[in-house]
Design a protein around this motif. Sequence first.
Motif, PDB file in Angstrom:
ATOM      1  N   TRP A  82      75.463  63.564  46.547  1.00  0.00           N
ATOM      2  CA  TRP A  82      76.462  64.663  46.938  1.00  0.00           C
ATOM      3  C   TRP A  82      76.991  65.218  45.712  1.00  0.00           C
ATOM      4  CZ3 TRP A  82      80.076  64.761  51.298  1.00  0.00           C
ATOM      5  CH2 TRP A  82      80.936  65.460  51.282  1.00  0.00           C
ATOM      6  N   THR A 108      76.158  58.956  48.518  1.00  0.00           N
ATOM      7  CA  THR A 108      77.379  59.077  47.835  1.00  0.00           C
ATOM      8  C   THR A 108      78.316  57.996  47.019  1.00  0.00           C
ATOM      9  OG1 THR A 108      79.702  59.953  48.464  1.00  0.00           O
ATOM     10  CG2 THR A 108      78.610  58.718  49.862  1.00  0.00           C
ATOM     11  N   GLU A 134      83.774  59.261  46.868  1.00  0.00           N
ATOM     12  CA  GLU A 134      83.669  60.383  47.545  1.00  0.00           C
ATOM     13  C   GLU A 134      83.678  59.987  49.217  1.00  0.00           C
ATOM     14  OE1 GLU A 134      80.245  61.079  45.939  1.00  0.00           O
ATOM     15  OE2 GLU A 134      80.978  62.094  44.268  1.00  0.00           O
ATOM     16  N   ASN A 194      85.007  61.912  51.965  1.00  0.00           N
ATOM     17  CA  ASN A 194      84.179  63.284  52.044  1.00  0.00           C
ATOM     18  C   ASN A 194      83.027  63.109  53.158  1.00  0.00           C
ATOM     19  OD1 ASN A 194      85.572  64.575  50.333  1.00  0.00           O
ATOM     20  ND2 ASN A 194      84.197  64.542  48.835  1.00  0.00           N
ATOM     21  N   VAL A 245      83.507  65.210  56.122  1.00  0.00           N
ATOM     22  CA  VAL A 245      83.308  66.659  55.695  1.00  0.00           C
ATOM     23  C   VAL A 245      81.603  66.579  56.310  1.00  0.00           C
ATOM     24  CG1 VAL A 245      83.236  68.464  54.195  1.00  0.00           C
ATOM     25  CG2 VAL A 245      84.938  66.950  54.337  1.00  0.00           C
TER      26      VAL A 245
END
Lengths: 170, 131
Positions: free
Chosen positions: B64, B93, B97, B100, B103
């Motif tokens: 990431w 990741t 994170e 995220n 996302v």
Amino acid sequence: MSDSEAFLKFSKPFLDATKSVFETMISTTISSGKPEFRSGNASLHDITSIIPVSGTINDKDNYSAQFVISFPEPTYIKIASAMIMEEYTVYSEEIEDVGNEISNIIMGNAKRDLTTQGYTTSMTVPNMIRGEGHVITYPKNTKIVSFPINCDHGEFIIEICFTKIDQDNS
Amino acid sequence: MGLKADMKILVVDDMTTMRKIVKNMLKKMGFTNLSEADDGATAWPMIEEAMAAGEPYEFIVSDWNMPQMQGIDLLRKLRADARYKALPFLMVTAETEQSNVVVAVKEGVSNFVVKPFSEQVLKEKISKIFV
């Protein structure tokens, strides 16, 4: 909470994360020896990765801290070989970011647990230093606690410093 | 799409160590056709050149957090292009994170793996993509 209790509470996520990283990605268990306060800024080993950390506690107090992991070179080479799954016998460019990758993953995992304890954490990219007796810069007025760690590949140390920052002097 | 030993795989990570770890784990799983890039900005032209040569990448494993073009931006760029809408993409990741991931799922990631991970975990994550 006393300063010592706060220090221990802050340190635990780093020790837990170190255990997890070494078991999962280096296929070795670790055991921690007796932690000691230390003074001076000469590294005890040859290769060191450092991550400065800062943030707030429960949205009130600011703190400054640092995570340090430091290896004798022979241990570093053995750990790099086990982690990468390639045999290395000497230090080289190919394994120079192993220490930073280890500290990055430890910090990432510790951050998760620190968040649940009310700490926000802002960290910079890790910095790698190599050389016998190299100097480590610690945040001002912090106590440094050194945790000797043993694994199948040899000994290394983790150092954690932590201090609440007086708002008037921050 | 099933798993093939000669599946063309691109490993994207700015850290040499993680690229080596992922490549060696993939080799131990039996994959033979592996390339690497040190961030999304380097990976994109490699993906385009492979497509133009008629030998497109069949699987991307990307970190990431990288300089220049992050893993999420590489994913967005791929999913915005009809040729790569279905290209399997595994995001690596750090725990920090993990929020995220939501996302990344929204952007069309195929699966994700959180560091630290073992070869077995990576294998399971890949298997779920290629069921």
